[in-house]
Motif scaffolding. Sequence first.
Motif, PDB file in Angstrom:
ATOM      1  N   ARG A   1     -60.329 -22.505  45.290  1.00  0.00           N
ATOM      2  CA  ARG A   1     -61.006 -21.296  44.803  1.00  0.00           C
ATOM      3  C   ARG A   1     -60.758 -20.101  45.727  1.00  0.00           C
ATOM      4  O   ARG A   1     -60.749 -18.951  45.271  1.00  0.00           O
TER       5      ARG A   1
ATOM      6  N   VAL B   1     -57.392 -18.662  44.794  1.00  0.00           N
ATOM      7  CA  VAL B   1     -57.488 -17.907  43.544  1.00  0.00           C
ATOM      8  C   VAL B   1     -58.129 -16.547  43.800  1.00  0.00           C
ATOM      9  O   VAL B   1     -57.665 -15.519  43.292  1.00  0.00           O
TER      10      VAL B   1
ATOM     11  N   PRO C   1     -64.007 -18.893  37.530  1.00  0.00           N
ATOM     12  CA  PRO C   1     -62.982 -18.757  36.482  1.00  0.00           C
ATOM     13  C   PRO C   1     -63.606 -18.769  35.087  1.00  0.00           C
ATOM     14  O   PRO C   1     -64.496 -19.572  34.799  1.00  0.00           O
TER      15      PRO C   1
ATOM     16  N   ALA D   1     -58.153 -16.425  33.880  1.00  0.00           N
ATOM     17  CA  ALA D   1     -58.911 -17.452  34.604  1.00  0.00           C
ATOM     18  C   ALA D   1     -59.170 -17.076  36.058  1.00  0.00           C
ATOM     19  O   ALA D   1     -59.581 -17.920  36.854  1.00  0.00           O
ATOM     20  N   LEU D   2     -58.934 -15.818  36.418  1.00  0.00           N
ATOM     21  CA  LEU D   2     -59.267 -15.366  37.766  1.00  0.00           C
ATOM     22  C   LEU D   2     -60.778 -15.107  37.837  1.00  0.00           C
ATOM     23  O   LEU D   2     -61.397 -14.735  36.834  1.00  0.00           O
ATOM     24  N   PRO D   3     -61.396 -15.315  38.994  1.00  0.00           N
ATOM     25  CA  PRO D   3     -62.847 -15.124  39.115  1.00  0.00           C
ATOM     26  C   PRO D   3     -63.276 -13.723  38.679  1.00  0.00           C
ATOM     27  O   PRO D   3     -62.872 -12.730  39.279  1.00  0.00           O
TER      28      PRO D   3
END
Length: 335
Positions: free
Chosen positions: A3, A6, A84, A262-264
């Motif tokens: 995480r 990301v 995500p 799907a990125l935070p």
Amino acid sequence: MKRYYVLSLSLILVAVLILWIGPLNLLKEIGSANWLLLLLAVIIHLLGVGLRAFRWGFIINKPWDFKNNFVVKTIGLFAGNFSPVRSAGEPVTALAGKKINEIEVSEGLSAGLTERFFDLVIVGIFLIASSFLIPKIRFLSIIGAILSLGMVALIYVVNWRESSSIMIYKKIHPFLEKLPIKAEVIDNFYNKAIKGLQGMVEYTRSFTSFKNMSIMIFLSISCWLIECLRLLVVFYAFDVEISLVSVIIIFLLANFIGVVSALPGGIGSIELSMTGLFVLFGVSGDLAGSIALTDRLLSFWIVSFLGLIFSSFYAHEILDEIKKYTLDSKGMKKS
């Protein structure tokens, strides 16, 4: 660790956008903006969060418990902003609701999924409409609409159909059993998950009526329009005239791209997609990037900061609730 990689990628994308604009150009554009209108944009966004808090309260039958609803909703938005596909938003909101609103976790999950259901319905409908109105973004709008309405169907199956939701979980559970977690922890989670799904669907069905659904549609449309109004005010703050219809389409498409990435919280992907869409609608590159970054600062980051503050007061209680869904007292002694 994944995480963090990301999140690092998200921040790198934001840094790339800043370097592309040029830090000095960015400061120049922001410095020339109308700060009173930017302040108005912040107020509008907080009103939007307040309306979402009221919607949450309406679903759990506590619409006038505004203070607690606002805190719960802000904590949930904060969690969603750094996960995500905003996947942590509903579970954390439900856990915060148990502590602050004094409701069952299953009721909170039902409310969160019901909110997501109507948000995606509105997104899907608006994107279908935009595919007819603006041919140059037709392909992207159609893809976004298909995915949004696909998620609507999935949420319906999980949130309204008990047998289907339990069947889906039972398909997932074998993968959990392969994780390096004690068997008693997995068994405890399985029993509570099944019971929670049953309670969630039962509450959703009890809430479902023509009157409630009509009110939810109205509230959901209002929530989206307030967010679009905020972005419109940011445009005006930079002395850029643009139609509300264009802003709605840009906002929905950018958020769709942020989810798909799907990125935070869509960090990086939303800023870049907004910039590209602004340019597509006739805004110059430097100005487009400046507006995108400013809007995200006034909305995403301010609410995230508030959520972080509120979460710090309830983090211990929320973690305790998570442990209850994974570890019973016997399991905790063995761990």
